[in-house]
Design a protein around this motif. Structure first.
Motif, short mmCIF file in Angstrom:
data_model
loop_
_atom_site.label_atom_id
_atom_site.label_comp_id
_atom_site.label_asym_id
_atom_site.label_seq_id
_atom_site.Cartn_x
_atom_site.Cartn_y
_atom_site.Cartn_z
N ARG A 98 47.34 48.52 35.69
CA ARG A 98 47.10 47.07 35.79
C ARG A 98 47.23 46.61 37.24
N ILE A 99 48.20 47.15 37.96
CA ILE A 99 48.35 46.82 39.38
C ILE A 99 47.08 47.21 40.13
N LEU A 105 57.25 48.10 37.02
CA LEU A 105 56.99 49.54 37.10
C LEU A 105 58.24 50.29 37.57
N ALA A 106 58.89 49.77 38.59
CA ALA A 106 60.10 50.42 39.11
C ALA A 106 61.21 50.43 38.06
N VAL A 143 54.55 53.48 32.09
CA VAL A 143 54.42 53.44 33.56
C VAL A 143 52.95 53.56 33.95
N ASP A 144 52.19 54.33 33.21
CA ASP A 144 50.76 54.48 33.51
C ASP A 144 50.02 53.17 33.27
N LEU A 145 50.30 52.51 32.17
CA LEU A 145 49.64 51.23 31.86
C LEU A 145 49.95 50.18 32.92
N ALA A 179 49.85 50.79 43.51
CA ALA A 179 51.09 50.86 42.74
C ALA A 179 52.12 51.68 43.51
N PRO A 180 53.37 51.23 43.53
CA PRO A 180 54.41 52.04 44.16
C PRO A 180 54.58 53.34 43.38
N GLY A 181 54.89 54.42 44.08
CA GLY A 181 54.98 55.70 43.38
C GLY A 181 56.01 56.66 43.92
#
Length: 154
Positions: A67-68, A21-22, A61-63, A75-77
């Protein structure tokens, strides 16, 4: 939570997906930056191509984040979180168009390596949805890297 994947495996997979994601968000931001700031004889081609790419990354990034969450983790944000987790370097200043292409090739290749590093975790846990997500992301990043690389004639 009992989805057939134990907590430790869910945690390990979620951590791997957090890195993905990052990397994805960092490449999204870099691609969007290049879309805004590209100049030169290939302006229109690159401007439109970068727009297509950052839109695809925005959906990704949304998918990945969802999933996380489905694995029971947050999820980190934040930019701070992403800076700690990503392997993709930020662009310094405004590179020339060819350097933008080279940096994006590198970013997509990094994403391929990050995605591949998560497969053993997903396979060990029989986490087919994560494996499917990783396969889809690899297809996108390998194809995009090839297309960008072709514009560099490499």
């Amino acid at each position: 939570m009992d989805i057939g994947i134990n907590e430790q495996d869910r945690q390990d997979i979620a951590h791997g997906l957090s890195r993905l994601l990052a990397d994805t968000y960092t490449l999204y931001l870099k691609t969007h930056n290049f879309h805004w700031n590209v100049t030169g004889p290939m302006f229109n081609t690159l401007h439109l191509m970068f727009e297509t790419q950052y839109n695809e990354l925005s959906l990704a990034v949304d998918l990945i984040a969802e999933r996380i969450r489905a694995l029971g983790h947050f999820a980190p944000g934040s930019y701070a979180d992403y800076a700690k987790l990503t392997a993709i370097a930020e662009a310094n200043g405004v590179p020339k168009a060819e350097d933008m292409l080279a940096q994006l090739v590198d970013g997509h290749e990094i994403l391929c390596r990050t995605a591949r590093s998560i497969f053993p975790l997903a396979e060990r846990a029989a986490d087919e949805p994560t494996a499917d997500l990783l396969t889809q992301r690899l297809q996108v990043h390998e194809k995009t890297a090839w297309m960008l690389r072709s514009m560099l004639d490499k």
